[in-house]
Design an enzyme around this catalytic site. Structure first.
Site, PDB file in Angstrom:
ATOM      1  N   LYS A 166      -9.773 -22.907  15.751  1.00 16.31           N
ATOM      2  CA  LYS A 166      -8.810 -22.344  17.009  1.00 16.31           C
ATOM      3  C   LYS A 166      -9.402 -20.830  17.148  1.00 16.31           C
ATOM      4  O   LYS A 166      -9.438 -20.642  18.344  1.00 16.31           O
ATOM      5  CB  LYS A 166      -8.015 -22.216  16.379  1.00 16.31           C
ATOM      6  CG  LYS A 166      -7.271 -23.660  15.912  1.00 16.31           C
ATOM      7  CD  LYS A 166      -6.974 -24.645  16.980  1.00 16.31           C
ATOM      8  CE  LYS A 166      -5.931 -26.010  17.252  1.00 16.31           C
ATOM      9  NZ  LYS A 166      -6.220 -27.189  18.042  1.00 16.31           N
TER      10      LYS A 166
ATOM     11  N   TYR B 290      -9.478 -24.397  10.104  1.00 20.84           N
ATOM     12  CA  TYR B 290      -8.429 -24.554  11.253  1.00 20.84           C
ATOM     13  C   TYR B 290      -8.643 -23.622  12.159  1.00 20.84           C
ATOM     14  O   TYR B 290      -8.657 -23.261  13.087  1.00 20.84           O
ATOM     15  CB  TYR B 290      -7.255 -24.926  10.063  1.00 20.84           C
ATOM     16  CG  TYR B 290      -6.507 -25.454  11.602  1.00 20.84           C
ATOM     17  CD1 TYR B 290      -6.168 -26.654  12.476  1.00 20.84           C
ATOM     18  CD2 TYR B 290      -5.061 -24.458  12.124  1.00 20.84           C
ATOM     19  CE1 TYR B 290      -4.552 -26.972  13.296  1.00 20.84           C
ATOM     20  CE2 TYR B 290      -4.310 -23.870  13.273  1.00 20.84           C
ATOM     21  CZ  TYR B 290      -4.156 -25.245  13.880  1.00 20.84           C
ATOM     22  OH  TYR B 290      -2.985 -26.191  14.949  1.00 20.84           O
TER      23      TYR B 290
ATOM     24  N   ASN C  48      -4.722 -17.327   8.229  1.00 17.38           N
ATOM     25  CA  ASN C  48      -3.818 -18.355   7.986  1.00 17.38           C
ATOM     26  C   ASN C  48      -4.645 -18.866   6.381  1.00 17.38           C
ATOM     27  O   ASN C  48      -5.539 -19.507   6.660  1.00 17.38           O
ATOM     28  CB  ASN C  48      -3.427 -20.026   8.444  1.00 17.38           C
ATOM     29  CG  ASN C  48      -2.077 -19.554   8.101  1.00 17.38           C
ATOM     30  OD1 ASN C  48      -1.677 -18.870   7.321  1.00 17.38           O
ATOM     31  ND2 ASN C  48      -1.106 -21.146   8.227  1.00 17.38           N
TER      32      ASN C  48
ATOM     33  N   ASP D 193     -11.722 -42.013  19.727  1.00 15.23           N
ATOM     34  CA  ASP D 193     -11.894 -41.854  19.082  1.00 15.23           C
ATOM     35  C   ASP D 193     -12.440 -40.698  19.135  1.00 15.23           C
ATOM     36  O   ASP D 193     -14.473 -40.660  19.914  1.00 15.23           O
ATOM     37  CB  ASP D 193     -12.589 -42.054  17.964  1.00 15.23           C
ATOM     38  CG  ASP D 193     -13.096 -41.463  16.829  1.00 15.23           C
ATOM     39  OD1 ASP D 193     -12.603 -39.954  16.849  1.00 15.23           O
ATOM     40  OD2 ASP D 193     -13.667 -42.073  15.297  1.00 15.23           O
TER      41      ASP D 193
ATOM     42  N   GLY E 258      -5.850 -32.544  17.947  1.00 19.69           N
ATOM     43  CA  GLY E 258      -6.187 -31.893  16.619  1.00 19.69           C
ATOM     44  C   GLY E 258      -6.354 -31.795  15.474  1.00 19.69           C
ATOM     45  O   GLY E 258      -5.037 -33.037  15.245  1.00 19.69           O
TER      46      GLY E 258
ATOM     47  N   ILE F 111       3.969 -32.551  20.673  1.00 27.64           N
ATOM     48  CA  ILE F 111       3.431 -31.595  21.485  1.00 27.64           C
ATOM     49  C   ILE F 111       2.869 -32.111  22.170  1.00 27.64           C
ATOM     50  O   ILE F 111       2.485 -31.543  23.440  1.00 27.64           O
ATOM     51  CB  ILE F 111       2.140 -30.410  21.040  1.00 27.64           C
ATOM     52  CG1 ILE F 111       3.500 -29.207  19.788  1.00 27.64           C
ATOM     53  CG2 ILE F 111       1.933 -29.303  22.101  1.00 27.64           C
ATOM     54  CD1 ILE F 111       2.436 -28.146  19.606  1.00 27.64           C
TER      55      ILE F 111
ATOM     56  N   ASN G 253     -12.480 -24.547  -2.361  1.00 29.10           N
ATOM     57  CA  ASN G 253     -12.109 -25.426  -2.774  1.00 29.10           C
ATOM     58  C   ASN G 253     -11.976 -26.658  -1.466  1.00 29.10           C
ATOM     59  O   ASN G 253     -11.627 -27.217  -1.325  1.00 29.10           O
ATOM     60  CB  ASN G 253     -10.518 -25.591  -3.200  1.00 29.10           C
ATOM     61  CG  ASN G 253     -10.620 -24.883  -4.673  1.00 29.10           C
ATOM     62  OD1 ASN G 253     -10.951 -24.704  -6.068  1.00 29.10           O
ATOM     63  ND2 ASN G 253      -8.678 -24.779  -4.858  1.00 29.10           N
TER      64      ASN G 253
ATOM     65  N   THR H 140       8.064 -29.243  14.893  1.00 31.97           N
ATOM     66  CA  THR H 140       7.282 -30.868  14.854  1.00 31.97           C
ATOM     67  C   THR H 140       7.083 -31.485  13.676  1.00 31.97           C
ATOM     68  O   THR H 140       8.012 -30.835  12.792  1.00 31.97           O
ATOM     69  CB  THR H 140       6.114 -30.687  15.597  1.00 31.97           C
ATOM     70  OG1 THR H 140       5.671 -29.720  14.443  1.00 31.97           O
ATOM     71  CG2 THR H 140       5.574 -30.166  17.034  1.00 31.97           C
TER      72      THR H 140
END
Length: 469
Positions: free
Chosen positions: A379, A375, A369, A284, A312, A242, A321, A410
Site C-alpha cells: 500500500k 500489506y 501495522n 484473475d 486487494g 468498498i 513468520n 466492512t
C-alpha cells in the site's frame, strides 16, 4: 456493522454518562443523498494579507447557490459578492450568540510572513464556537514548495498544523481541510470545493489537497448531480464491501460501470452489475494474460474513462513468520497488478483522453501495522506509484490519485477482535468507523471530469485518524 456505542452515546442516559466520564461522544455524521444541495447552511468567509481567491470563490458560491457571510477582517467581500450576484452580509461577533454557520472558509493565499498570522487567530477564535454540527472548515493556501520567498513558504507550511489542530479541537463531526492552490490553478478548484463542503466528505478530515494547473481548462459537468454521466469506468474488486460501494456511487453519479472481481466471485459480481445496469467481468488479475484481456475489453467499450484499482488482499503474519509465497501474493495483487494494468492501458490507448486512475491505498501504507509488513509495503508502494506517475501523466491530461482508508465498517473489520475493533473506531477525530460510501465518495471526486487539476494526491478517508502522519 452496527456501532452500538455510537447509538448509546447519543441517547439520553448515554450522553449524560459519556459527558460525566469524559468519554468520546461521536456525532451521527451527515452523508450525501441525491438531490441534496452542496451545503445546507451559510459559509463564513475570512482572509488575510492580499488574498488571491476571493473573486473565484464568489463565482463558485454563486454557482452553488450558497449563502455567505463575511468576517470583519474581510470587508472587501461585500463588493466582490455583490458583483458576483451573491446576497451576503457581515457576520457579527456576539460571543456564544453569534450567528451559526455550516462552514468556515479562509483564504490564506495572501499571508506572506509569520508575523501576519494574527489574522488566522482572530478569525478562528471568533468563529470556532459558531460552526454547526457536521460543519466544514476549509483553508486555502499556496504550495510552500512553489513560494519564491522563504518567509511565505514558512507561513504557508504552518497552515497544516493549524488545520489539523482545528479538526481535533472542534469535534462534533466537523471536518477540517487545507487546499494548496498553485498559481494559475485558481479555475480548477470547483470540484474540490464542492466535495469538501458537502456531506460527501463526511469521513475525510485533517487532509491536505494539492491543486495544480491542468494541461487543459476545467471541464465542468453539464449537471453536477450526475458528474460522471456518459463515463465508462472499471472498478476492480467490486463484488462486495468498498469495491461494491465504489461501483454503486459511480453508477449513481451517471457512469456505466464495469464490475470486476475474481472468477470465484462471479455470482456476486453479476448481482452487483445487474443492480447498477453495468457489466460484469470475472478475471484473475494476477494471470499473465490479464492486462491484454483488459485492453481488449476496454477497446470493445470504446475505451474506459476511469480505472479504479480497488482489488486487494491481506495475508497477515509477522515478517519473521511469513513465508515467501505470502509476501509475494499480497504484493502481486495489491501493487504489481496495478502497475502492469496501467502500463497496458496507457500504452494501448485504452484509457481515454483526460482519463482518471484512482487507486485504493491504506492507512497501513502510511503508518505501518503489526503483522502486515507485506500489506503495508504494497500500500505504501501504491502511494509511491501515484506520486511518481502523476507528473508524466499530467502531460497527457491524465490524473492519478489515491484514497487511503482508515477503519471502515466492512465484513473484514467485523471479524477483528472487539478490543482492536473499538480502538480502530475511536482513535480518530470522529470517534467512529467510516462507511464504504465514504471511500466511494472520495473516489468519485477524483474521477470527476472537473478534477483535472487534482493529481498526485493521497487523501486519507479515516476521520483524521491518530495513527500515522
Amino acid at each position: 456493522m452496527k456501532d452500538s456505542y455510537l447509538n448509546f452515546a447519543n441517547g439520553g442516559f448515554g450522553a449524560r454518562l459519556t459527558n460525566m466520564l469524559g468519554m468520546p461522544r461521536p456525532e451521527f455524521l451527515e452523508r450525501y443523498e441525491p438531490e441534496q444541495p452542496v451545503i445546507n447552511g451559510s459559509v463564513l468567509l475570512g482572509s488575510g494579507g492580499d488574498p488571491a481567491l476571493l473573486e473565484t470563490l464568489a463565482a463558485l458560491f454563486q454557482s452553488m447557490k450558497t449563502q455567505t457571510l463575511f468576517h470583519a477582517q474581510t470587508p472587501q467581500w461585500l463588493k466582490i459578492a455583490n458583483d458576483a450576484g451573491l446576497i451576503t452580509g457581515r457576520w457579527e461577533t456576539k460571543g456564544k450568540q453569534s450567528e451559526k454557520v455550516k462552514a468556515l472558509v479562509f483564504d490564506a493565499t495572501g499571508i506572506g510572513d509569520s508575523s501576519e498570522s494574527a489574522v488566522l487567530h482572530r478569525f478562528f477564535h471568533d468563529s470556532a464556537r459558531s460552526i454547526l454540527n457536521c460543519g466544514r472548515i476549509i483553508v486555502f493556501g499556496r504550495p510552500p514548495e512553489q513560494c519564491q520567498d522563504a518567509r511565505k513558504a514558512t507561513v504557508q507550511r504552518g497552515l497544516e498544523g493549524l488545520m489539523r489542530s482545528l479538526g481535533k479541537e472542534i469535534k462534533r463531526g466537523v471536518a477540517a481541510q487545507l487546499v494548496y492552490v498553485a498559481e494559475g490553478a485558481e479555475n480548477h478548484i470547483e470540484s474540490t470545493l464542492r466535495f469538501l463542503l458537502s456531506p460527501r466528505s463526511a469521513y475525510v478530515s485533517g487532509q491536505v489537497v494539492h491543486i495544480g494547473g491542468a494541461k487543459k481548462a476545467a471541464r465542468d459537468p453539464a449537471d453536477w448531480s450526475v458528474p460522471l454521466k456518459g463515463k465508462k469506468i472499471l472498478v476492480t474488486g467490486s463484488a462486495r464491501g468498498i469495491g461494491a460501494a465504489i461501483a454503486e456511487v459511480m453508477a449513481r453519479d451517471g457512469a456505466k460501470v464495469v464490475c470486476l472481481d475474481i472468477p470465484q466471485a462471479q455470482i456476486d459480481i453479476e448481482k452487483v452489475a445487474a443492480k447498477l445496469d453495468g457489466s460484469a467481468l470475472a478475471l484473475d488479475l494476477t494471470h499473465s494474460a490479464a492486462p491484454d484481456t483488459l485492453v481488449t475489453a476496454a477497446q470493445a467499450d470504446g475505451g474506459w474513462d476511469v480505472v479504479v484499482h480497488n482489488a486487494g488482499i491481506t495475508r497477515d503474519k509477522t515478517l519473521a513468520n511469513m513465508r515467501a509465497e505470502i509476501w509475494n501474493s499480497v504484493v502481486d495483487v495489491n501493487l504489481s497488478t496495478q502497475e502492469r494494468i496501467n502500463d497496458a492501458l496507457l500504452e494501448s490507448g485504452a484509457l481515454n483522453k483526460s482519463g482518471r486512475i484512482v487507486c485504493v491505498s491504506s492507512i497501513s501504507g502510511i503508518a505501518g501495522n503489526l503483522g502486515q509488513a507485506n500489506y503495508a509495503f504494497s500500500k505504501a508502494g501504491v502511494i509511491g506509484m501515484v506520486q511518481s506517475l502523476a507528473p508524466s501523466l499530467a502531460q497527457h491530461d491524465i490524473t492519478i490519485n489515491a484514497v487511503a482508508p482508515g477503519f471502515i465498517e466492512t465484513q473484514m473489520t467485523a471479524v477483528i477482535p472487539f478490543g482492536i475493533r473499538e480502538a480502530g473506531r475511536r482513535l480518530n477525530s470522529m470517534h467512529q468507523g467510516g462507511q464504504p460510501q465514504d471511500v466511494a465518495e472520495a473516489v468519485a471526486w477524483f474521477a470527476n471530469p472537473a478534477s483535472g487539476g487534482v493529481t498526485g494526491n493521497i487523501v486519507r478517508v479515516c476521520g483524521q485518524s491518530l495513527l500515522g502522519a
